[in-house]
Design a protein around this motif. Structure first.
Motif, PDB file in Angstrom:
ATOM      1  N   ILE A  83       0.845  -1.196   0.000  1.00 38.08           N
ATOM      2  CA  ILE A  83       0.000   0.000   0.000  1.00 38.08           C
ATOM      3  C   ILE A  83       0.881   1.247   0.000  1.00 38.08           C
ATOM      4  CG2 ILE A  83      -1.625   1.333   1.400  1.00 38.08           C
ATOM      5  CD1 ILE A  83      -3.029  -0.923   0.114  1.00 38.08           C
ATOM      6  N   THR A  84       1.955   1.229   0.796  1.00 37.08           N
ATOM      7  CA  THR A  84       2.877   2.352   0.877  1.00 37.08           C
ATOM      8  C   THR A  84       3.511   2.636  -0.483  1.00 37.08           C
ATOM      9  OG1 THR A  84       3.369   1.772   3.174  1.00 37.08           O
ATOM     10  CG2 THR A  84       4.915   3.223   2.070  1.00 37.08           C
ATOM     11  N   ALA A  85       3.964   1.586  -1.165  1.00 37.22           N
ATOM     12  CA  ALA A  85       4.624   1.765  -2.460  1.00 37.22           C
ATOM     13  C   ALA A  85       3.653   2.288  -3.519  1.00 37.22           C
ATOM     14  CB  ALA A  85       5.243   0.441  -2.914  1.00 37.22           C
ATOM     15  N   TYR A  86       2.480   1.684  -3.608  1.00 40.42           N
ATOM     16  CA  TYR A  86       1.512   2.118  -4.625  1.00 40.42           C
ATOM     17  C   TYR A  86       1.017   3.539  -4.346  1.00 40.42           C
ATOM     18  CZ  TYR A  86       1.302  -2.633  -6.489  1.00 40.42           C
ATOM     19  OH  TYR A  86       1.624  -3.834  -7.069  1.00 40.42           O
ATOM     20  N   LEU A  87       0.846   3.882  -3.068  1.00 44.23           N
ATOM     21  CA  LEU A  87       0.400   5.235  -2.748  1.00 44.23           C
ATOM     22  C   LEU A  87       1.443   6.256  -3.172  1.00 44.23           C
ATOM     23  CD1 LEU A  87      -1.705   7.083  -1.361  1.00 44.23           C
ATOM     24  CD2 LEU A  87      -0.386   6.816   0.737  1.00 44.23           C
ATOM     25  N   LEU A  88       2.718   5.994  -2.907  1.00 41.10           N
ATOM     26  CA  LEU A  88       3.762   6.936  -3.295  1.00 41.10           C
ATOM     27  C   LEU A  88       3.828   7.075  -4.811  1.00 41.10           C
ATOM     28  CD1 LEU A  88       6.051   8.753  -2.316  1.00 41.10           C
ATOM     29  CD2 LEU A  88       7.585   6.791  -2.484  1.00 41.10           C
TER      30      LEU A  88
ATOM     31  N   ALA B 215      -2.776   3.171 -12.643  1.00 39.74           N
ATOM     32  CA  ALA B 215      -2.286   1.815 -12.396  1.00 39.74           C
ATOM     33  C   ALA B 215      -1.937   1.640 -10.920  1.00 39.74           C
ATOM     34  CB  ALA B 215      -1.058   1.544 -13.266  1.00 39.74           C
ATOM     35  N   ALA B 216      -1.319   2.664 -10.311  1.00 43.25           N
ATOM     36  CA  ALA B 216      -0.992   2.576  -8.889  1.00 43.25           C
ATOM     37  C   ALA B 216      -2.254   2.522  -8.032  1.00 43.25           C
ATOM     38  CB  ALA B 216      -0.119   3.762  -8.478  1.00 43.25           C
ATOM     39  N   LEU B 217      -3.277   3.277  -8.403  1.00 39.99           N
ATOM     40  CA  LEU B 217      -4.540   3.208  -7.671  1.00 39.99           C
ATOM     41  C   LEU B 217      -5.169   1.824  -7.797  1.00 39.99           C
ATOM     42  CD1 LEU B 217      -6.137   6.681  -8.545  1.00 39.99           C
ATOM     43  CD2 LEU B 217      -5.075   5.984  -6.397  1.00 39.99           C
ATOM     44  N   LEU B 218      -5.054   1.219  -8.972  1.00 34.82           N
ATOM     45  CA  LEU B 218      -5.538  -0.156  -9.132  1.00 34.82           C
ATOM     46  C   LEU B 218      -4.768  -1.094  -8.209  1.00 34.82           C
ATOM     47  CD1 LEU B 218      -7.275  -2.259 -10.620  1.00 34.82           C
ATOM     48  CD2 LEU B 218      -5.476  -2.375 -12.368  1.00 34.82           C
ATOM     49  N   GLY B 219      -3.457  -0.851  -8.078  1.00 33.03           N
ATOM     50  CA  GLY B 219      -2.676  -1.657  -7.152  1.00 33.03           C
ATOM     51  C   GLY B 219      -3.175  -1.531  -5.724  1.00 33.03           C
ATOM     52  N   LEU B 220      -3.530  -0.317  -5.318  1.00 34.19           N
ATOM     53  CA  LEU B 220      -4.079  -0.123  -3.971  1.00 34.19           C
ATOM     54  C   LEU B 220      -5.322  -0.980  -3.767  1.00 34.19           C
ATOM     55  CD1 LEU B 220      -3.820   3.769  -3.579  1.00 34.19           C
ATOM     56  CD2 LEU B 220      -2.466   2.066  -2.360  1.00 34.19           C
ATOM     57  N   LEU B 221      -6.192  -1.013  -4.769  1.00 33.40           N
ATOM     58  CA  LEU B 221      -7.456  -1.735  -4.642  1.00 33.40           C
ATOM     59  C   LEU B 221      -7.266  -3.242  -4.725  1.00 33.40           C
ATOM     60  CD1 LEU B 221      -9.658   0.566  -6.908  1.00 33.40           C
ATOM     61  CD2 LEU B 221      -9.473   0.598  -4.419  1.00 33.40           C
ATOM     62  N   MET B 222      -6.132  -3.701  -5.260  1.00 33.15           N
ATOM     63  CA  MET B 222      -5.880  -5.127  -5.394  1.00 33.15           C
ATOM     64  C   MET B 222      -5.283  -5.733  -4.123  1.00 33.15           C
ATOM     65  SD  MET B 222      -6.630  -6.567  -8.355  1.00 33.15           S
ATOM     66  CE  MET B 222      -6.957  -6.188 -10.084  1.00 33.15           C
ATOM     67  N   ILE B 223      -4.879  -4.899  -3.161  1.00 31.68           N
ATOM     68  CA  ILE B 223      -4.152  -5.397  -1.999  1.00 31.68           C
ATOM     69  C   ILE B 223      -5.066  -5.583  -0.790  1.00 31.68           C
ATOM     70  CG2 ILE B 223      -2.256  -4.917  -0.401  1.00 31.68           C
ATOM     71  CD1 ILE B 223      -1.366  -5.670  -3.200  1.00 31.68           C
ATOM     72  N   LYS B 224      -5.705  -4.499  -0.350  1.00 29.80           N
ATOM     73  CA  LYS B 224      -6.527  -4.571   0.858  1.00 29.80           C
ATOM     74  C   LYS B 224      -7.723  -3.656   0.697  1.00 29.80           C
ATOM     75  CE  LYS B 224      -4.564  -4.700   4.936  1.00 29.80           C
ATOM     76  NZ  LYS B 224      -3.761  -4.305   6.114  1.00 29.80           N
ATOM     77  N   GLU B 225      -8.727  -3.885   1.541  1.00 28.65           N
ATOM     78  CA  GLU B 225      -9.901  -3.019   1.545  1.00 28.65           C
ATOM     79  C   GLU B 225      -9.534  -1.563   1.787  1.00 28.65           C
ATOM     80  OE1 GLU B 225     -12.636  -4.533   4.437  1.00 28.65           O
ATOM     81  OE2 GLU B 225     -13.999  -5.244   2.896  1.00 28.65           O
ATOM     82  N   VAL B 226      -8.504  -1.337   2.615  1.00 35.40           N
ATOM     83  CA  VAL B 226      -8.108   0.023   2.966  1.00 35.40           C
ATOM     84  C   VAL B 226      -7.614   0.792   1.751  1.00 35.40           C
ATOM     85  CG1 VAL B 226      -5.682  -0.464   3.498  1.00 35.40           C
ATOM     86  CG2 VAL B 226      -6.880   1.319   4.778  1.00 35.40           C
TER      87      VAL B 226
END
Length: 468
Positions: A263-268, A291-302
Motif C-alpha cells: 500500500i505504501t509503495a503504490y500510494l507513493l 495503475a498505482a490506484l488499481l494496485g491499492l485496490l488489489m491489496i486490501k480493503e483500505v
C-alpha cells in the motif's frame, strides 16, 4: 540450488522488467532521477501485472497456472519493448524543473562523501533485511493465517475461489476451505503464489522475497521523485535515509506477508505521478497514477481509503482546503440526516455500526485514544524522530505548496492521510488498534513516505540552497 536461483531471479526479474518497460512507455524523460523512477516503479507495477494475469486466467476458468501467467507477462514485455523501440525517434517532452541545482560533478567532496555513506548504509541495511527474510523468516500471525494459508491452498489447488465463509463451512456437508481475512482482495497471496510456483515447491521463506524487493523499490521511487521534482542530490539522499531508516518500515519488510508495505509503495507512486503531472502535460503519468490506484485496490480493503485521499489531493488544485472541509462536512451531515430519517443503522466493514436505534445515535467512539496515539508516534521508538519533524516542517511545506501545485498535492495527501486516520481511530472500531497497539503504526505507514517527500522538497527549497 543453482536451478532454484535461476527460477527465483526469473520470478523477480520478469515482472520488474515488464513494469520498467511499462513506466518507460508511459513516460519518457531526460530529467535527473528518471532512471531511478523507472527502476523503482517497475517492480510494484510489474507485480500488479502478475495479479492481473492470475485474475484473467481464473476468470477464463483455466486456473492459476504459472507457465501461462509467465507467458502473459513475457508477451506484455515484448509488446511494450516493441512499442518503446518504435517511439525512440519521437522527441522527449521534458517536465518543468528548477534550474541551477548542482549535479554529481559539481558537488563538493564533503557532499559526495555524505551521499556515498548514505547509499552504503542503505545498501547494507537492505542486505541485512533480505538475509533475514529468506534465511530466518518470521511469521506474523494474522498475515500468515490469512494470506500465507491462502497462497498455500492456491499452490496445491490452482484455483482462486476455493474458500467458504465461516457459516457455510459449518453448514456444508462437503469438504471446504475456510480461512480468516477473506474480505481482502487476493493480491498478497498471489504475490506469494507467484514466487513458490516459480520455485516449483512450497517454501515458507522464498515466498516472501517480494517484500524486501518492494522496500528497495520504495527507496528508488522516493529518490527519483525528489530529483525529478527539483531536489538536489544531498537533500534527496537525506530524504531517502529519513524514510528508509524508520524502524516501522523495516519491520514491515521483515514481517513479510502484510499488505501495508505494498500500500505504501503504490500510494507513493500514485501521488508522485499525479504531482509530476502538474509540472507538464503528459497523459502517460495519468496512466501510471491510475495503475498505482488499481494496485491499492488489489491489496486490501483500505485501498479504498487511500484512493479517496489521493482524489481529495487532486481536488485541492481546484478548491481550497476550507471548501473541501465544508463539502465533506455537508456530506457527513446529509448521511446522518438520512439515517435519522429512516431510523436505521449501517455496518461499514471493520469500522463498526452507525445510525439511529430507538432514537439514540449509535457509533463506536474511541475518543479517549488520543493519548495512546501520541505515545505510539512520539514516545515508542517505532518512528525515531520522524513525527517530530513532521510537526515542525509539514505546515511550512503546505504553505510552500501554494505556489507549487506538485508540492501542494504531496503535502495535502500526506496531511489528510494522517488527519483522516486519526478521525477513523476516534470514531470507528479502528480505535481499538490504538488502544491495544496492534495495527496503528502499520496503518499510518503509507503516509510516511509521502510526508517524507514533502519535507524533502521543502527542505531543498528553503534550506539546501544555502549549502550550494
Amino acid at each position: 540450488m543453482l536451478a532454484d536461483t535461476a527460477w527465483i531471479a526469473f520470478a523477480v526479474g520478469l515482472p520488474w522488467l515488464t513494469g520498467a518497460l511499462f513506466v518507460s512507455v508511459c513516460w519518457r524523460s531526460r530529467q535527473p532521477g528518471h532512471p531511478f523512477l523507472v527502476l523503482g516503479m517497475g517492480f510494484p507495477l510489474g507485480m500488479l501485472g502478475v495479479i492481473v494475469g492470475y485474475r484473467i486466467l481464473d476468470a477464463l476458468g483455466i486456473g492459476l497456472q504459472f507457465g501461462l501467467n509467465a507467458g502473459l507477462q513475457m508477451m506484455m514485455a515484448g509488446v511494450l519493448a516493441c512499442w518503446l523501440l518504435m517511439r525512440r525517434t519521437r522527441p522527449i517532452r521534458a517536465l518543468q524543473m528548477e534550474a541551477g541545482r548542482p549535479d554529481w560533478q559539481q558537488l563538493r567532496p564533503g557532499a559526495r562523501w555524505l551521499i556515498g555513506l548514505v547509499a552504503a548504509w542503505l545498501l547494507l541495511r537492505w542486505l541485512g533485511l533480505l538475509i533475514e527474510v529468506v534465511h530466518r523468516p518470521l511469521f506474523p500471525w494474522d498475515a500468515w493465517y490469512a494470506y500465507g494459508a491462502q497462497a498455500k491452498v492456491w499452490f496445491y489447488t490452482q484455483a482462486l475461489n476455493v474458500f467458504a465463509d465461516g457459516n457455510h463451512w459449518f453448514e456444508t456437508g462437503e469438504p471446504a476451505w475456510a480461512i480468516g481475512g477473506v474480505r481482502h482482495p487476493p493480491g498478497i497471496g498471489l504475490f506469494q503464489l507467484w514466487m513458490v510456483q516459480a520455485l516449483g515447491r512450497w517454501d515458507d521463506a522464498w515466498m516472501n522475497l517480494p517484500w524486501p524487493v518492494a522496500g528497495l523499490s520504495l527507496a528508488l521511487v522516493l529518490f527519483g521523485l525528489a530529483r525529478v521534482m527539483g531536489a538536489g542530490l544531498v537533500p534527496a539522499a537525506l530524504g531517502v535515509w529519513l524514510i528508509m531508516s524508520l524502524p516501522m518500515l523495516n519491520t514491515q519488510v521483515v514481517l513479510a506477508g502484510y499488505g501495508d508495505l505494498w500500500i505504501t509503495a503504490y500510494l507513493l507512486i500514485a501521488v508522485g505521478s499525479a504531482a509530476l503531472l502538474c509540472r507538464g502535460p503528459s497523459p502517460g503519468l495519468g496512466v501510471l497514477a491510475l495503475a498505482a490506484l488499481l494496485g491499492l485496490l488489489m491489496i486490501k480493503e483500505v485501498g479504498l481509503y487511500w484512493s479517496l485521499i489521493v482524489a481529495i489531493g487532486l481536488l485541492s488544485l481546484k478548491f481550497s482546503l476550507l471548501q473541501l472541509a465544508i463539502g465533506a462536512g455537508t456530506g457527513v451531515l446529509l448521511v446522518m440526516a438520512g439515517l435519522w430519517w429512516t431510523g436505521s443503522t449501517v455496518e461499514l466493514s471493520v469500522l463498526g455500526q452507525y445510525g439511529f436505534d430507538g432514537g439514540q445515535w449509535v457509533f463506536p467512539g474511541y475518543t479517549a485514544m488520543w493519548g495512546e496515539l501520541l505515545t505510539h508516534l512520539l514516545v515508542i521508538p517505532n518512528w525515531h524522530l520522524f513525527w517530530y519533524l513532521v510537526i515542525a516542517a509539514w505546515p511550512m511545506a503546505l504553505l510552500a505548496g501554494r505556489s507549487d501545485p506538485a508540492l501542494r498535492i504531496v503535502a495535502v495527501v500526506g496531511g489528510l492521510a494522517v488527519v483522516g486516520l486519526a478521525g477513523l481511530f476516534a470514531f470507528s472500531e479502528l480505535g481499538s488498534a490504538v488502544s491495544d497497539g496492534t495495527s496503528v503504526n502499520r496503518m499510518l505507514l503509507p503516509a510516511a513516505p509521502v510526508l517524507g517527500l514533502a519535507l524533502t522538497l521543502w527542505f531543498d527549497r528553503r534550506v539546501a540552497p544555502e549549502w550550494s
